[in-house]
Design an enzyme around this catalytic site. Sequence first.
Site, mmCIF file in Angstrom:
data_model
loop_
_atom_site.group_PDB
_atom_site.id
_atom_site.type_symbol
_atom_site.label_atom_id
_atom_site.label_comp_id
_atom_site.label_asym_id
_atom_site.label_seq_id
_atom_site.Cartn_x
_atom_site.Cartn_y
_atom_site.Cartn_z
ATOM 1 N N SER A 234 0.436 -1.421 0.151
ATOM 2 C CA SER A 234 -0.081 0.577 0.093
ATOM 3 C C SER A 234 0.683 1.359 0.174
ATOM 4 C CB SER A 234 -1.167 -0.134 1.202
ATOM 5 O OG SER A 234 0.010 -0.103 2.375
ATOM 6 N N ARG B 288 0.090 3.505 -3.243
ATOM 7 C CA ARG B 288 -0.245 4.700 -3.355
ATOM 8 C C ARG B 288 1.137 6.046 -3.277
ATOM 9 N NH1 ARG B 288 -0.927 4.123 2.090
ATOM 10 N NH2 ARG B 288 -2.845 3.860 1.739
ATOM 11 N N ASN C 111 -0.382 8.229 -7.409
ATOM 12 C CA ASN C 111 -0.253 9.705 -6.993
ATOM 13 C C ASN C 111 0.516 10.032 -8.618
ATOM 14 O OD1 ASN C 111 -2.831 10.269 -5.505
ATOM 15 N ND2 ASN C 111 -1.477 8.751 -4.606
#
Length: 293
Positions: free
Chosen positions: A230, A234, A238
């Site tokens: 994660s 993440r 992005n």
Amino acid sequence: MANTASEYIGHHLQNLTYGKLPAGFERIDAHGNVMGALQADTWTFAQNAAEASHMGFWALHVDSLFWSVLMGVLFLSVFRIVAKRMEKGVPGGMQNFVEMIVEFVESSVKDSFHGRTPLIAPLALTIFCWVFMMNLMDLVPVDWIPGLASAVGIPYMKIVPSTDPNIALGLSLSIFALIIFYSIKVKGIGGFVGELTLHPFNTPNKVVQALLIPFNFLLEFVTLIAKPISLALRLFGNMYAGELLFILIAMIGYMQLPLHFGWAVFHILVITLQAYIFMTLSIVYMSMAHEDH
């Protein structure tokens, strides 16, 4: 150079890859010219995406490594210079800026970390500044450095290391290794194994507890592995989306400036937020590793 929109996007998203191509591989350069078949296994730079994919697991993204190391060296150099020139009384502008960052990180550590170790504050400062500086490269116009690289014969050049999943995963796996290390150091092997096998379902009945161990291990193992994944996804997701949007804006041509400026202003928030989130989650995970129930 790219002739179509898809070629343009593909060129800007391709890493400069160094790896080994097998004997007999038919090489084609970045302009589509046939270079001939290799006579033996050869370590070389990939001239196109197909060559990069054939290089396999041990291929290196040279541009990502170069820019990430450069940003790390720049961060360390600036902080070292400021530390050596630190003045009492009225500090200069750079010293004020560095002290503000240090105080901000220190406050975040005090709020999120409940253990005792001298590693966490320097680790958090390094994570925040390094990730922020890698993200900040996304504000450099997308054609500048790849264009200069192409002019000197370098086929590809991605300058935002955090848009490379290898860099993002490498950072998160480093945090994961520290989580495992401190979990075992603080709780011992038995305590660490117990966390993975005796939670979340617990009962005083030993027989039932033994039957629950496989289910507990499955749930806790997935939770443990999800932490580095994660963290990496993440940051990568992005930043990759932001880079792709800059590339799409650059394809507009002379009308790109207002859109580029508007997205860049908004993207400053994304850049800072992603560095902060990566740092904060790392602190929280390290704090959980230090908790001994």
